[in-house]
Motif scaffolding. Sequence first.
Motif, PDB file in Angstrom:
ATOM      1  N   GLU A 404     -20.927  38.856  24.084  1.00 13.75           N
ATOM      2  CA  GLU A 404     -20.677  40.210  23.583  1.00 13.75           C
ATOM      3  C   GLU A 404     -19.247  40.388  23.060  1.00 13.75           C
ATOM      4  N   PHE A 405     -18.423  39.357  23.198  1.00 11.38           N
ATOM      5  CA  PHE A 405     -17.009  39.539  22.869  1.00 11.38           C
ATOM      6  C   PHE A 405     -16.795  39.847  21.386  1.00 11.38           C
ATOM      7  N   GLY A 406     -17.626  39.274  20.524  1.00 12.63           N
ATOM      8  CA  GLY A 406     -17.478  39.535  19.090  1.00 12.63           C
ATOM      9  C   GLY A 406     -17.565  41.015  18.752  1.00 12.63           C
ATOM     10  N   LYS A 407     -18.446  41.743  19.437  1.00 15.86           N
ATOM     11  CA  LYS A 407     -18.570  43.185  19.196  1.00 15.86           C
ATOM     12  C   LYS A 407     -17.308  43.912  19.648  1.00 15.86           C
ATOM     13  N   TYR A 408     -16.806  43.508  20.814  1.00 15.97           N
ATOM     14  CA  TYR A 408     -15.562  44.095  21.340  1.00 15.97           C
ATOM     15  C   TYR A 408     -14.419  43.831  20.373  1.00 15.97           C
ATOM     16  N   TRP A 409     -14.313  42.606  19.881  1.00 10.97           N
ATOM     17  CA  TRP A 409     -13.245  42.204  18.959  1.00 10.97           C
ATOM     18  C   TRP A 409     -13.289  43.068  17.696  1.00 10.97           C
ATOM     19  N   THR A 410     -14.480  43.266  17.143  1.00 11.52           N
ATOM     20  CA  THR A 410     -14.624  44.060  15.917  1.00 11.52           C
ATOM     21  C   THR A 410     -14.108  45.474  16.131  1.00 11.52           C
ATOM     22  N   ILE A 411     -14.457  46.061  17.264  1.00 12.27           N
ATOM     23  CA  ILE A 411     -14.032  47.436  17.568  1.00 12.27           C
ATOM     24  C   ILE A 411     -12.521  47.490  17.784  1.00 12.27           C
ATOM     25  N   MET A 412     -12.002  46.526  18.536  1.00 14.43           N
ATOM     26  CA  MET A 412     -10.564  46.500  18.817  1.00 14.43           C
ATOM     27  C   MET A 412      -9.770  46.402  17.525  1.00 14.43           C
ATOM     28  N   TRP A 413     -10.176  45.486  16.636  1.00 14.00           N
ATOM     29  CA  TRP A 413      -9.421  45.269  15.402  1.00 14.00           C
ATOM     30  C   TRP A 413      -9.524  46.459  14.455  1.00 14.00           C
ATOM     31  N   LYS A 414     -10.704  47.017  14.306  1.00 18.27           N
ATOM     32  CA  LYS A 414     -10.906  48.144  13.399  1.00 18.27           C
ATOM     33  C   LYS A 414      -9.968  49.291  13.747  1.00 18.27           C
ATOM     34  N   ASN A 415      -9.810  49.568  15.023  1.00 17.65           N
ATOM     35  CA  ASN A 415      -8.970  50.688  15.441  1.00 17.65           C
ATOM     36  C   ASN A 415      -7.487  50.326  15.472  1.00 17.65           C
ATOM     37  N   LEU A 416      -7.159  49.040  15.711  1.00 11.93           N
ATOM     38  CA  LEU A 416      -5.766  48.627  15.567  1.00 11.93           C
ATOM     39  C   LEU A 416      -5.316  48.794  14.123  1.00 11.93           C
ATOM     40  N   GLU A 417      -6.144  48.343  13.198  1.00  9.55           N
ATOM     41  CA  GLU A 417      -5.794  48.464  11.774  1.00  9.55           C
ATOM     42  C   GLU A 417      -5.666  49.929  11.366  1.00  9.55           C
ATOM     43  N   ALA A 418      -6.538  50.779  11.897  1.00  6.99           N
ATOM     44  CA  ALA A 418      -6.490  52.206  11.557  1.00  6.99           C
ATOM     45  C   ALA A 418      -5.202  52.847  12.044  1.00  6.99           C
ATOM     46  N   SER A 419      -4.742  52.499  13.243  1.00 11.66           N
ATOM     47  CA  SER A 419      -3.495  53.070  13.760  1.00 11.66           C
ATOM     48  C   SER A 419      -2.287  52.446  13.075  1.00 11.66           C
ATOM     49  N   TRP A 420      -2.383  51.206  12.670  1.00 13.21           N
ATOM     50  CA  TRP A 420      -1.312  50.511  11.941  1.00 13.21           C
ATOM     51  C   TRP A 420      -1.075  51.181  10.583  1.00 13.21           C
ATOM     52  N   THR A 421      -2.154  51.446   9.858  1.00 15.54           N
ATOM     53  CA  THR A 421      -2.029  51.997   8.503  1.00 15.54           C
ATOM     54  C   THR A 421      -1.829  53.509   8.495  1.00 15.54           C
ATOM     55  N   GLY A 422      -1.986  54.142   9.652  1.00 16.93           N
ATOM     56  CA  GLY A 422      -1.840  55.592   9.715  1.00 16.93           C
ATOM     57  C   GLY A 422      -3.116  56.346   9.429  1.00 16.93           C
ATOM     58  N   ALA A 423      -4.234  55.628   9.271  1.00 17.55           N
ATOM     59  CA  ALA A 423      -5.511  56.302   9.044  1.00 17.55           C
ATOM     60  C   ALA A 423      -5.930  57.102  10.277  1.00 17.55           C
ATOM     61  N   LYS A 424      -5.456  56.668  11.452  1.00 19.34           N
ATOM     62  CA  LYS A 424      -5.692  57.395  12.699  1.00 19.34           C
ATOM     63  C   LYS A 424      -4.395  57.425  13.487  1.00 19.34           C
ATOM     64  N   THR A 425      -4.238  58.434  14.317  1.00 17.28           N
ATOM     65  CA  THR A 425      -3.138  58.392  15.277  1.00 17.28           C
ATOM     66  C   THR A 425      -3.471  57.328  16.324  1.00 17.28           C
ATOM     67  N   VAL A 426      -2.468  56.892  17.044  1.00 20.57           N
ATOM     68  CA  VAL A 426      -2.711  55.896  18.085  1.00 20.57           C
ATOM     69  C   VAL A 426      -3.671  56.446  19.137  1.00 20.57           C
ATOM     70  N   ASP A 427      -3.467  57.691  19.552  1.00 19.89           N
ATOM     71  CA  ASP A 427      -4.351  58.283  20.558  1.00 19.89           C
ATOM     72  C   ASP A 427      -5.790  58.328  20.072  1.00 19.89           C
ATOM     73  N   ALA A 428      -5.978  58.731  18.818  1.00 23.38           N
ATOM     74  CA  ALA A 428      -7.339  58.809  18.267  1.00 23.38           C
ATOM     75  C   ALA A 428      -7.972  57.423  18.177  1.00 23.38           C
ATOM     76  N   ALA A 429      -7.173  56.436  17.772  1.00 25.61           N
ATOM     77  CA  ALA A 429      -7.696  55.076  17.637  1.00 25.61           C
ATOM     78  C   ALA A 429      -8.144  54.518  18.989  1.00 25.61           C
ATOM     79  N   VAL A 430      -7.331  54.740  20.021  1.00 25.42           N
ATOM     80  CA  VAL A 430      -7.680  54.230  21.358  1.00 25.42           C
ATOM     81  C   VAL A 430      -8.906  54.949  21.898  1.00 25.42           C
ATOM     82  N   ASN A 431      -8.951  56.263  21.723  1.00 27.56           N
ATOM     83  CA  ASN A 431     -10.109  57.028  22.209  1.00 27.56           C
ATOM     84  C   ASN A 431     -11.383  56.625  21.476  1.00 27.56           C
TER      85      ASN A 431
END
Length: 448
Positions: A404-431
């Motif tokens: 199942e790790f691949g699914k976790y990895w996809t979610i982790m990266w998608k939200n890291l990239e979103a908080s990196w680029t400013g598409a989401k706040t860090v709090d929103a990305a983690v939540n």
Amino acid sequence: MTVLPIFKSATLAAVLLASTAVLASAKDVTISVWSGGSGPNDNYRVDAIEIAADLLEREAAIRGEELNITVEKTPYSGWEEFKQALTLAAEAKKAPNIVATGHEDIGPWAQAGLIVPVEDYMDLDSWPISDIFPNLMEIASFNGTVYGIPQDAESRPFFFWKPHMKAIGYSDADIDALPAKVEKGEYTLKNVLEDAKKMQDKGLVQPGYGFYPRTSNGPDYWQFYTSFGGVMEEDGKLVFDKMAMQRAYQYFADLVAAGVTKKNHIGMPGDQWWKEVATGKAGIWHGGTWHYARLVNQEGLKDFFDNVQFTLIPAGEGGKANTLTHPLTYLLMAGHDQETTQIAADLVKLASEPRINALHAIKSAHLGISETETKVELYSTDRWASEATERLLPHANAMPNNAEFGKYWTIMWKNLEASWTGAKTVDAAVNDAETEVKATLGDSIVIR
């Protein structure tokens, strides 16, 4: 007399005994081997199988048998292309006999029936397999079964451009002491950000070039989660440590806010990135031990040790200095007859012998898979291999072989990239990441 390996299945042993008798007459066999992530320095991932085939043929000849092995080699430079081609080949029942791929594929591929356990085809207690580092063999296993044989090992360090470090006040002695300070937690990710900013403020590098990360998703980014105290798996279950993930996401947002990393850094051309880190246009960056080979051989950085210092990934708040090892493993693909699979396994075993594996380790700047390999002269006299093995490998962790790790990895990266680029706040990305892993993985993941 032909010595058979130890088998779990008496039926399988009987089949192979019969096939061994067939080898008393001339036998022509074609073995196909594919490898992913293989550039010009990684040819021995497939060439080692060809060397092993020559040895196996010679051994057969001494026993009075004629064995002719044709090795069909297909290296892929890109992982996406490799995975797509392999999927299509498996669906068409034309999968290769052997693949060299990342250990994280073992879990899902074993569950899907795409691979067979290597332990069914070789005696793990016989040399050279018995000499392979136990932690690497563990990484090549899934649910207590050994599916693969480690093809290489590596670690992922931080790199520092020495002339820029000197220009912001570090002496030669300070730079020499940096690896030990990182290991002890005396130089942290906070210091990385501060030094990257100093380099930019002095005009040594352009804005956005102080800290220059990997340009695409990869295992490297789990090291930051670990640096901030995160755990990927525990007691067979994936772990989402919310505080560690928050700190990791915040760190990249802070890098962008400080101007030392570009908001649009992800997706930049890889060749551009390589040229810039090889010429001092970047101050601090992270990568893998194999980067040494490309920097020296393809990018022309012949005076590497005069210009670059390397360390573990520094600790962040709540964590410790670490590095990630991502061994490639030789796997035996399903769908082939037992006799051919046995020959493929014999080739993998021979290719794992220290002198053969050392050819790959030194040419590609990877790390060895066994204690004996580190004593092979080609390896032991190589400065990079020796220093990287000693400095990094004892502190290495690995991504879990969890289906199942691949699914976790996809979610982790998608939200890291979103908080990196400013598409989401860090709090929103983690939540959002927490909500998605709960919905996607359910009881397969523990939320902390």
